[in-house]
Motif scaffolding. Structure first.
Motif, PDB file in Angstrom:
ATOM      1  N   LEU A  36      37.643 -60.322  80.025  1.00  0.00           N
ATOM      2  CA  LEU A  36      36.533 -59.394  79.839  1.00  0.00           C
ATOM      3  C   LEU A  36      35.949 -59.492  78.433  1.00  0.00           C
ATOM      4  N   PHE A  37      36.809 -59.647  77.434  1.00  0.00           N
ATOM      5  CA  PHE A  37      36.324 -59.770  76.061  1.00  0.00           C
ATOM      6  C   PHE A  37      35.466 -61.021  75.910  1.00  0.00           C
ATOM      7  N   PHE A  38      35.936 -62.136  76.437  1.00  0.00           N
ATOM      8  CA  PHE A  38      35.225 -63.407  76.294  1.00  0.00           C
ATOM      9  C   PHE A  38      33.885 -63.378  77.035  1.00  0.00           C
ATOM     10  N   PHE A  39      33.899 -62.950  78.286  1.00  0.00           N
ATOM     11  CA  PHE A  39      32.678 -63.008  79.088  1.00  0.00           C
ATOM     12  C   PHE A  39      31.654 -61.932  78.734  1.00  0.00           C
ATOM     13  N   THR A  40      32.074 -60.905  78.003  1.00  0.00           N
ATOM     14  CA  THR A  40      31.090 -59.914  77.549  1.00  0.00           C
ATOM     15  C   THR A  40      30.696 -60.167  76.098  1.00  0.00           C
ATOM     16  N   LEU A  41      31.098 -61.321  75.580  1.00  0.00           N
ATOM     17  CA  LEU A  41      30.785 -61.727  74.208  1.00  0.00           C
ATOM     18  C   LEU A  41      31.260 -60.696  73.179  1.00  0.00           C
ATOM     19  N   GLY A  42      32.397 -60.097  73.450  1.00  0.00           N
ATOM     20  CA  GLY A  42      32.994 -59.152  72.522  1.00  0.00           C
ATOM     21  C   GLY A  42      32.624 -57.696  72.741  1.00  0.00           C
ATOM     22  N   ALA A  99      47.622 -55.715  59.051  1.00  0.00           N
ATOM     23  CA  ALA A  99      47.117 -57.082  58.882  1.00  0.00           C
ATOM     24  C   ALA A  99      46.211 -57.479  60.040  1.00  0.00           C
ATOM     25  N   TRP A 100      46.618 -57.160  61.273  1.00  0.00           N
ATOM     26  CA  TRP A 100      45.780 -57.516  62.424  1.00  0.00           C
ATOM     27  C   TRP A 100      44.464 -56.732  62.418  1.00  0.00           C
ATOM     28  N   ALA A 101      44.517 -55.470  62.012  1.00  0.00           N
ATOM     29  CA  ALA A 101      43.277 -54.691  61.917  1.00  0.00           C
ATOM     30  C   ALA A 101      42.346 -55.302  60.868  1.00  0.00           C
ATOM     31  N   THR A 102      42.908 -55.707  59.738  1.00  0.00           N
ATOM     32  CA  THR A 102      42.106 -56.328  58.681  1.00  0.00           C
ATOM     33  C   THR A 102      41.492 -57.639  59.149  1.00  0.00           C
ATOM     34  N   VAL A 103      42.281 -58.476  59.810  1.00  0.00           N
ATOM     35  CA  VAL A 103      41.766 -59.742  60.343  1.00  0.00           C
ATOM     36  C   VAL A 103      40.615 -59.475  61.314  1.00  0.00           C
ATOM     37  N   GLY A 104      40.802 -58.514  62.191  1.00  0.00           N
ATOM     38  CA  GLY A 104      39.757 -58.196  63.169  1.00  0.00           C
ATOM     39  C   GLY A 104      38.482 -57.689  62.527  1.00  0.00           C
ATOM     40  N   VAL A 105      38.610 -56.780  61.580  1.00  0.00           N
ATOM     41  CA  VAL A 105      37.429 -56.214  60.922  1.00  0.00           C
ATOM     42  C   VAL A 105      36.691 -57.278  60.110  1.00  0.00           C
ATOM     43  N   THR A 135      34.101 -64.086  66.640  1.00  0.00           N
ATOM     44  CA  THR A 135      34.260 -63.046  67.656  1.00  0.00           C
ATOM     45  C   THR A 135      35.571 -63.243  68.406  1.00  0.00           C
ATOM     46  N   LEU A 136      35.932 -64.497  68.654  1.00  0.00           N
ATOM     47  CA  LEU A 136      37.212 -64.773  69.314  1.00  0.00           C
ATOM     48  C   LEU A 136      38.397 -64.381  68.427  1.00  0.00           C
ATOM     49  N   TYR A 138      38.320 -61.890  66.319  1.00  0.00           N
ATOM     50  CA  TYR A 138      38.327 -60.433  66.492  1.00  0.00           C
ATOM     51  C   TYR A 138      39.033 -60.060  67.798  1.00  0.00           C
ATOM     52  N   GLY A 139      38.725 -60.796  68.863  1.00  0.00           N
ATOM     53  CA  GLY A 139      39.379 -60.557  70.148  1.00  0.00           C
ATOM     54  C   GLY A 139      40.879 -60.798  70.087  1.00  0.00           C
ATOM     55  N   LEU A 140      41.287 -61.809  69.327  1.00  0.00           N
ATOM     56  CA  LEU A 140      42.711 -62.087  69.163  1.00  0.00           C
ATOM     57  C   LEU A 140      43.416 -60.929  68.457  1.00  0.00           C
ATOM     58  N   ALA A 141      42.758 -60.344  67.465  1.00  0.00           N
ATOM     59  CA  ALA A 141      43.332 -59.183  66.774  1.00  0.00           C
ATOM     60  C   ALA A 141      43.474 -57.998  67.738  1.00  0.00           C
ATOM     61  N   LEU A 142      42.456 -57.765  68.546  1.00  0.00           N
ATOM     62  CA  LEU A 142      42.539 -56.676  69.526  1.00  0.00           C
ATOM     63  C   LEU A 142      43.605 -56.975  70.580  1.00  0.00           C
ATOM     64  N   LEU A 143      43.752 -58.250  70.934  1.00  0.00           N
ATOM     65  CA  LEU A 143      44.769 -58.638  71.913  1.00  0.00           C
ATOM     66  C   LEU A 143      46.174 -58.330  71.388  1.00  0.00           C
ATOM     67  N   GLN A 144      46.405 -58.528  70.094  1.00  0.00           N
ATOM     68  CA  GLN A 144      47.700 -58.176  69.511  1.00  0.00           C
ATOM     69  C   GLN A 144      47.949 -56.675  69.644  1.00  0.00           C
ATOM     70  N   ALA A 145      46.920 -55.889  69.402  1.00  0.00           N
ATOM     71  CA  ALA A 145      47.054 -54.438  69.567  1.00  0.00           C
ATOM     72  C   ALA A 145      47.282 -54.087  71.032  1.00  0.00           C
ATOM     73  N   GLN A 146      46.623 -54.812  71.941  1.00  0.00           N
ATOM     74  CA  GLN A 146      46.804 -54.552  73.372  1.00  0.00           C
ATOM     75  C   GLN A 146      48.245 -54.822  73.790  1.00  0.00           C
ATOM     76  N   ARG A 147      48.813 -55.873  73.276  1.00  0.00           N
ATOM     77  CA  ARG A 147      50.217 -56.161  73.581  1.00  0.00           C
ATOM     78  C   ARG A 147      51.118 -55.042  73.079  1.00  0.00           C
ATOM     79  N   ALA A 148      50.823 -54.535  71.895  1.00  0.00           N
ATOM     80  CA  ALA A 148      51.603 -53.415  71.345  1.00  0.00           C
ATOM     81  C   ALA A 148      51.422 -52.162  72.205  1.00  0.00           C
ATOM     82  N   ILE A 149      50.206 -51.922  72.645  1.00  0.00           N
ATOM     83  CA  ILE A 149      49.941 -50.770  73.521  1.00  0.00           C
ATOM     84  C   ILE A 149      50.745 -50.894  74.799  1.00  0.00           C
ATOM     85  N   ASN A 150      50.700 -52.063  75.415  1.00  0.00           N
ATOM     86  CA  ASN A 150      51.410 -52.255  76.680  1.00  0.00           C
ATOM     87  C   ASN A 150      52.907 -52.008  76.518  1.00  0.00           C
TER      88      ASN A 150
END
Length: 191
Positions: A36-42, A99-105, A135-136, A138-150
């Motif tokens: 979803l992140f990739f196909f919606t361009l972020g 660190a992941w938040a900083t990379v994403g921002v 943008t990818l 940024y998506g990787l940083a959010l993906l790390q957070a998603q893994r933590a959420i899960n």
């Protein structure tokens, strides 16, 4: 039993039942997230932030600013509360939220700045495509957070939200159309 009969009842927000999914945050499988992140361009990232803040607000009875404002401006804060949730639940996951938040921002801001540079000449063509890998990132940083959420919500693989719905398909289609139009805009000659 509480001493104050007028106090609101207290609920245990940490689900101790093995295998039960606790929705303190937005659980989604990594494959579905990145698709979803990739196909919606972020743009899925904005929805992802909004959904996480909304669930956090409900789960923790938070009365701070609206999730819409947080979806736009508070990446570090979201990553921090996700990290606190992991620690509170006693889950064993090592990740550096700050660190992941900083990379994403940084990736998102840099992508937006480069996107404003006029695309003319060889350098312009190079800059025209730079926002895509940023943008990818940024998506990787959010993906790390998603893994933590899960992990924090007792669903490490995101199995409770892995199916692509018809609404997801519509967003994927619209993103593919937008991406195609962007490519045509870069490659079609100017008149």
């Amino acid at each position: 039993m509480q001493d104050n009969i007028y106090a609101a009842p207290e609920a245990n927000l940490v689900d101790t039942e093995a295998g039960a999914v606790n929705l303190a945050f937005y659980v989604v499988s990594p494959v579905k997230f990145f698709t979803l992140f990739f196909f919606t361009l972020g743009l899925y990232g904005v929805y992802w932030h909004y959904k996480n803040w909304t669930l956090y607000k409900v789960a923790y009875n938070d009365h701070k600013p609206m999730p819409v404002m947080r979806a736009i401006f508070f990446t570090h804060a979201l990553f921090s509360v996700i990290d606190m949730r992991i620690k509170d639940t006693g889950k064993d996951l090592k990740w550096n939220a700050s660190a992941w938040a900083t990379v994403g921002v940084i990736a998102l801001v840099t992508s937006n700045v480069i996107d404003r540079i006029p695309a003319s000449g060889t350098m312009g063509a190079l800059f025209a495509f730079m926002p895509i890998p940023l943008t990818l990132v940024y998506g990787l940083a959010l993906l790390q957070a998603q893994r933590a959420i899960n992990v924090s919500c007792n669903d490490p693989q995101g199995k409770s939200n892995r199916a692509i719905t018809w609404a997801n398909c519509i967003w994927i289609f619209l993103g593919a159309v937008l991406f195609t139009l962007a490519l045509l805009g870069v490659f079609l000659p100017e008149e």
